[in-house]
Design a protein around this motif. Structure first.
Motif, short mmCIF file in Angstrom:
data_model
loop_
_atom_site.label_atom_id
_atom_site.label_comp_id
_atom_site.label_asym_id
_atom_site.label_seq_id
_atom_site.Cartn_x
_atom_site.Cartn_y
_atom_site.Cartn_z
N HIS A 235 14.34 -1.03 3.82
CA HIS A 235 14.75 -0.96 2.41
C HIS A 235 13.55 -0.71 1.51
O HIS A 235 13.62 0.09 0.58
CB HIS A 235 15.46 -2.25 2.00
CG HIS A 235 16.91 -2.26 2.42
ND1 HIS A 235 17.83 -1.39 1.90
CD2 HIS A 235 17.56 -3.01 3.34
CE1 HIS A 235 19.01 -1.61 2.47
NE2 HIS A 235 18.87 -2.59 3.36
N ARG A 236 12.44 -1.37 1.79
CA ARG A 236 11.28 -1.25 0.89
C ARG A 236 10.54 0.07 1.05
O ARG A 236 10.06 0.64 0.09
CB ARG A 236 10.31 -2.40 1.14
CG ARG A 236 10.78 -3.69 0.47
CD ARG A 236 9.83 -4.82 0.69
NE ARG A 236 8.50 -4.59 0.15
CZ ARG A 236 7.48 -5.43 0.30
NH1 ARG A 236 7.66 -6.57 0.95
NH2 ARG A 236 6.30 -5.16 -0.19
N LEU A 237 10.45 0.55 2.31
CA LEU A 237 9.53 1.66 2.57
C LEU A 237 10.22 2.99 2.87
O LEU A 237 9.58 4.04 2.83
CB LEU A 237 8.58 1.29 3.72
CG LEU A 237 7.87 -0.06 3.53
CD1 LEU A 237 7.09 -0.43 4.77
CD2 LEU A 237 6.95 0.00 2.33
N GLN A 238 11.51 2.92 3.24
CA GLN A 238 12.28 4.14 3.51
C GLN A 238 11.54 5.10 4.46
O GLN A 238 11.34 6.28 4.11
CB GLN A 238 12.57 4.88 2.20
CG GLN A 238 13.13 4.02 1.11
CD GLN A 238 14.66 4.01 1.10
OE1 GLN A 238 15.31 4.98 1.41
NE2 GLN A 238 15.23 2.88 0.76
N TRP B 82 0.82 -1.22 0.00
CA TRP B 82 0.00 0.00 0.00
C TRP B 82 0.85 1.26 0.00
O TRP B 82 0.39 2.33 -0.36
CB TRP B 82 -0.93 0.03 1.22
CG TRP B 82 -1.91 -1.10 1.30
CD1 TRP B 82 -2.30 -1.93 0.28
CD2 TRP B 82 -2.63 -1.52 2.45
NE1 TRP B 82 -3.21 -2.84 0.74
CE2 TRP B 82 -3.43 -2.62 2.08
CE3 TRP B 82 -2.67 -1.09 3.78
CZ2 TRP B 82 -4.27 -3.28 2.97
CZ3 TRP B 82 -3.51 -1.75 4.68
CH2 TRP B 82 -4.30 -2.83 4.28
N LEU B 83 2.11 1.15 0.47
CA LEU B 83 2.95 2.34 0.60
C LEU B 83 3.86 2.56 -0.61
O LEU B 83 4.67 3.49 -0.58
CB LEU B 83 3.81 2.25 1.87
CG LEU B 83 3.07 2.24 3.21
CD1 LEU B 83 4.06 2.38 4.35
CD2 LEU B 83 2.04 3.34 3.28
N MET B 84 3.70 1.75 -1.62
CA MET B 84 4.53 1.95 -2.80
C MET B 84 4.20 3.32 -3.42
O MET B 84 3.02 3.61 -3.67
CB MET B 84 4.32 0.83 -3.82
CG MET B 84 4.86 -0.50 -3.35
SD MET B 84 6.63 -0.40 -2.94
CE MET B 84 6.68 -1.27 -1.37
N GLY B 85 5.21 4.14 -3.60
CA GLY B 85 5.00 5.48 -4.17
C GLY B 85 4.36 6.44 -3.19
O GLY B 85 3.92 7.52 -3.57
N PHE B 86 4.35 6.08 -1.92
CA PHE B 86 3.70 6.89 -0.88
C PHE B 86 4.55 8.13 -0.54
O PHE B 86 5.71 8.00 -0.17
CB PHE B 86 3.54 5.99 0.36
CG PHE B 86 3.05 6.67 1.59
CD1 PHE B 86 1.76 7.14 1.67
CD2 PHE B 86 3.88 6.80 2.71
CE1 PHE B 86 1.30 7.75 2.83
CE2 PHE B 86 3.43 7.40 3.88
CZ PHE B 86 2.13 7.87 3.92
N LYS B 87 3.98 9.30 -0.71
CA LYS B 87 4.70 10.55 -0.37
C LYS B 87 3.68 11.48 0.28
O LYS B 87 3.03 12.28 -0.40
CB LYS B 87 5.28 11.20 -1.63
CG LYS B 87 6.49 10.47 -2.17
CD LYS B 87 7.32 11.34 -3.11
CE LYS B 87 8.57 10.63 -3.58
NZ LYS B 87 8.37 9.32 -4.19
N PRO B 88 3.50 11.39 1.60
CA PRO B 88 2.40 12.10 2.24
C PRO B 88 2.57 13.60 2.38
O PRO B 88 1.61 14.32 2.62
CB PRO B 88 2.31 11.44 3.62
CG PRO B 88 3.70 10.99 3.88
CD PRO B 88 4.31 10.64 2.56
N GLY B 89 3.80 14.11 2.25
CA GLY B 89 3.99 15.56 2.39
C GLY B 89 3.97 16.03 3.82
O GLY B 89 3.90 17.23 4.08
N LEU B 90 3.97 15.11 4.77
CA LEU B 90 4.24 15.48 6.16
C LEU B 90 4.99 14.31 6.82
O LEU B 90 4.92 13.19 6.31
CB LEU B 90 2.97 15.88 6.94
CG LEU B 90 1.98 14.88 7.47
CD1 LEU B 90 1.07 15.53 8.49
CD2 LEU B 90 1.15 14.31 6.35
N PRO B 91 5.73 14.59 7.87
CA PRO B 91 6.55 13.53 8.45
C PRO B 91 5.70 12.32 8.87
O PRO B 91 4.58 12.50 9.34
CB PRO B 91 7.19 14.21 9.66
CG PRO B 91 7.15 15.66 9.36
CD PRO B 91 5.91 15.87 8.55
#
Ligand SMILES: O=C(O)c1ccccc1NCC(=O)[C@H](O)[C@H](O)COP(=O)(O)O
Length: 219
Positions: free
Chosen positions: A174-177, A148-157
């Protein structure tokens, strides 16, 4: 990579885990949890901790007075809202407990739940992504589907949580950084909620450190 170890119940363990290099310690202020600590216990748990350790109280739809009491007793730096708190509640807490950071926990049941993050932008400093469970609010030891978090960039910490343990941590990193991680039952003695296994905690911290060094992330 910041590491939060959550669900501490024993002052000696809190000091030991701070000494091992954890950045944040979490204390469960949810009465239904087996890891629950009342305000007076919280005072003892946090007394004398090094000043640079981030102290986080975990609440679930708690009355404001309970939050205020815990913040005062524990000298908390942050409150983690693990229930169904609406964005307005999070906003109001900035006035009620000024200077205390707010972390909104989102318990993910499906990928679409990630869209809820948007509603909390500007209301909290950080979001924590945890697993959904039918009977427990947290400390479940269950992972959600990391796909579900692939390409996830929420724009907040954000903080990765839910079922992390020494055995799966490096893969997760490694996968989720993630920017930070949170662990509870994965570093506990089997069958003893709240009692941490210090060897497992040390292992987790070593893995996080090793990952940060390899990724040139400042710890
Ligand atoms: O840990 C609990 O008992 C708990 C109870 C009620 C609300 C939240 C709770 N824990 C919140 C946490 O931040 C845990 O660290 C998080 O759920 C991850 O737990 P785990 O899957 O055991 O690592």
């Amino acid at each position: 990579m910041r590491v939060k170890i959550c669900g501490l119940t024993d002052p000696a363990q809190a000091h030991a885990i701070a000494g091992l290099g954890a950045h944040a310690l979490g204390f469960i202020c949810v009465p239904a949890s087996p890891r629950y600590v009342a305000a007076e216990q919280l005072r003892a748990l946090t007394a004398g901790l090094p000043p640079f350790i981030f102290k986080v109280g975990v609440f679930a739809d708690a009355p404001l007075e309970a939050i205020e009491e815990a913040v005062q007793a524990g000298g908390l730096n942050a409150i983690q809202l693990h229930g169904e708190e609406e964005p307005q509640v999070c906003r109001d807490l900035a006035q009620s407990v000024p200077g205390v950071a707010r972390i909104k926990a989102l318990r993910l049941r499906e990928a679409a739940d990630l869209e809820r993050i948007e509603r909390y932008r500007g209301c909290v400093e950080t979001v924590l992504l945890d697993s959904w469970h039918p009977a427990q609010l947290g400390g479940t030891g269950v992972t959600f589907d990391w796909q579900w978090l692939m390409g996830f960039k929420p724009g907040l910490p954000w903080i990765l949580s839910g079922g992390l343990k020494p055995e799966n941590l490096l893969t997760a990193l490694h996968r989720l950084q993630p920017q930070a991680i949170d662990l509870s039952s994965g570093v506990e003695e089997a069958g003893q909620p709240g009692r941490k296994n210090l060897k497992k905690v040390a292992q987790v911290l070593a893995i996080a450190r090793q990952f940060s060094e390899q990724s040139h992330v400042v710890v």
